[in-house]
Motif scaffolding. Structure first.
Motif, PDB file in Angstrom:
ATOM      1  N   GLN A 122      55.665  41.995  35.232  1.00  0.00           N
ATOM      2  CA  GLN A 122      56.288  40.927  35.993  1.00  0.00           C
ATOM      3  C   GLN A 122      57.212  41.580  37.021  1.00  0.00           C
ATOM      4  OE1 GLN A 122      57.290  37.287  33.321  1.00  0.00           O
ATOM      5  NE2 GLN A 122      57.560  39.031  31.989  1.00  0.00           N
ATOM      6  N   PRO A 160      55.390  36.183  37.847  1.00  0.00           N
ATOM      7  CA  PRO A 160      54.132  36.901  37.605  1.00  0.00           C
ATOM      8  C   PRO A 160      53.742  37.732  38.821  1.00  0.00           C
ATOM      9  CG  PRO A 160      53.688  34.603  38.112  1.00  0.00           C
ATOM     10  CD  PRO A 160      55.184  34.725  37.980  1.00  0.00           C
ATOM     11  N   TYR A 180      50.670  37.982  40.155  1.00  0.00           N
ATOM     12  CA  TYR A 180      49.443  37.580  40.843  1.00  0.00           C
ATOM     13  C   TYR A 180      49.663  36.629  42.018  1.00  0.00           C
ATOM     14  CZ  TYR A 180      49.734  33.281  38.009  1.00  0.00           C
ATOM     15  OH  TYR A 180      50.142  32.113  37.416  1.00  0.00           O
ATOM     16  N   TYR A 240      45.315  43.930  33.523  1.00  0.00           N
ATOM     17  CA  TYR A 240      46.196  42.796  33.821  1.00  0.00           C
ATOM     18  C   TYR A 240      45.386  41.524  34.052  1.00  0.00           C
ATOM     19  CZ  TYR A 240      49.536  39.854  36.361  1.00  0.00           C
ATOM     20  OH  TYR A 240      50.328  38.814  36.772  1.00  0.00           O
ATOM     21  N   LYS A 257      43.878  39.950  30.944  1.00  0.00           N
ATOM     22  CA  LYS A 257      44.798  39.327  29.991  1.00  0.00           C
ATOM     23  C   LYS A 257      45.626  38.195  30.597  1.00  0.00           C
ATOM     24  CE  LYS A 257      45.405  43.612  27.344  1.00  0.00           C
ATOM     25  NZ  LYS A 257      46.367  44.672  26.940  1.00  0.00           N
ATOM     26  N   GLN A 258      45.842  38.239  31.911  1.00  0.00           N
ATOM     27  CA  GLN A 258      46.755  37.291  32.552  1.00  0.00           C
ATOM     28  C   GLN A 258      46.003  36.098  33.137  1.00  0.00           C
ATOM     29  OE1 GLN A 258      50.322  37.235  33.104  1.00  0.00           O
ATOM     30  NE2 GLN A 258      49.710  35.188  33.766  1.00  0.00           N
TER      31      GLN A 258
END
Length: 248
Positions: free
Chosen positions: A98, A122, A124, A144, A147-148
Motif C-alpha cells: 500500500q 491501494p 492499483y 500483487y 491476490k489484490q
C-alpha cells in the motif's frame, strides 16, 4: 528491551542490569535478549557476556531516520512544483503493498486538492499508487495482481488486471503515471517514482488538481516536471540514474 539497551549508560549491558532496569526476571530477560540477538537486533560478546545493539537495530534506526528525513529533502522540490504548476504537490511513501501520503504543499488557488496524510491507499488506482506499483519487479506485480482484488473506487478505476499491466508498462516507459478520476472522482494527478540508494522504490511525488485543469497538454508538461523532481529527490537519497533499479 531495545530502548533499554540503547539508553544504557555504557556501550553494552548485562542481563542483570536489564532485568533491574525493566523490573523483569532474569529468566525472561535472558530469553528475550537471546531471541533478539538471533535476529541481529543485539550483538552478544562471548567474553564479557554482555549485549549491545546489533546491525538489525541499526538498520531499523537508519530506516526510521530516512523516513523522517525524506520529507525534508523533498520539501523544496514540492514547493517548486507548486510554483511551476499552481497545483498541489505531494510525497507518498510505499508501505508494504500500500502507500500513504507523507506531506503536501497546497496549491495557492482557491479551488485546489488537499490529501489526507497518513491514510493507506491501494497501489492499483491513482497516479501516486501506480507510479510505485510500476516500479516493482514483474514477479511482485504478478503476485500483487493475483491476490489484490481491483475493486472500483470510482466508475473509471481500472478493474482488468491485463489492462493494468499494460498501463504499468506505459508508466515505466514514460517515467510517470497519470490518473484522471481513477481513485477520486473529479481529481486528477500525475506522479513519478522516488528511489532509495539501494534502487528500491521509496514512494512517489505527484502534482494533483481538479480534472478540469489537468488536460492532455498539462498532463505531459506536469509529467516531465514530476519526473524531474522525483529524480532529484532520488539522487538526494543516494540513487544514481545509471544504477539498476531494484523493483522490490
Amino acid at each position: 528491551m531495545i530502548f533499554a539497551v540503547a539508553e544504557a549508560k555504557g556501550p553494552d549491558v548485562g542481563v542483570s542490569e536489564l532485568a533491574r532496569t525493566l523490573g523483569m526476571s532474569k529468566t525472561v530477560v535472558h530469553r528475550v535478549v537471546r531471541t533478539l540477538a538471533a535476529a541481529d537486533f543485539f550483538s552478544f560478546d562471548e567474553r564479557t557476556r554482555r549485549y549491545r545493539l546489533g546491525p538489525g537495530a541499526v538498520s531499523v534506526g537508519l530506516a526510521a531516520m530516512a523516513q523522517m528525513e525524506v520529507p525534508r529533502i523533498a520539501q523544496p522540490y514540492l514547493e517548486r512544483l507548486v510554483a511551476s504548476t499552481r497545483e498541489t504537490a505531494t510525497l507518498s511513501v510505499r508501505y508494504g503493498m500500500q502507500r500513504m501520503y507523507l506531506t503536501q504543499v497546497l496549491s495557492p488557488q482557491e479551488i485546489h486538492m488537499s490529501v489526507q496524510l497518513g491514510r493507506l491507499y491501494p497501489l492499483y488506482a491513482g497516479a501516486s499508487s501506480k507510479a510505485i506499483l510500476a516500479a516493482l519487479d514483474d514477479e511482485e506485480i504478478r503476485d500483487y495482481l493475483a491476490k489484490q482484488p481491483l475493486a472500483p473506487l470510482t466508475p473509471i478505476t481500472i478493474q482488468d488486471p491485463e489492462r493494468l499491466r499494460e498501463e504499468l508498462e506505459v508508466i515505466r516507459s514514460r517515467g510517470y503515471a497519470v490518473s484522471l478520476g481513477e481513485r477520486q472522482q473529479g481529481a486528477a494527478s500525475v506522479a513519478a517514482p522516488v528511489y532509495e540508494a539501494t534502487g528500491r522504490v521509496y514512494g512517489s511525488i505527484s502534482v494533483c488538481g481538479p480534472v478540469g485543469r489537468l488536460g492532455v497538454g498539462k498532463v505531459e508538461e506536469y509529467g516531465a516536471l514530476v519526473r524531474e523532481a522525483a529524480a532529484e529527490v532520488s539522487r538526494q537519497l543516494g540513487h544514481r540514474s545509471g544504477d539498476r533499479n531494484v523493483r522490490a
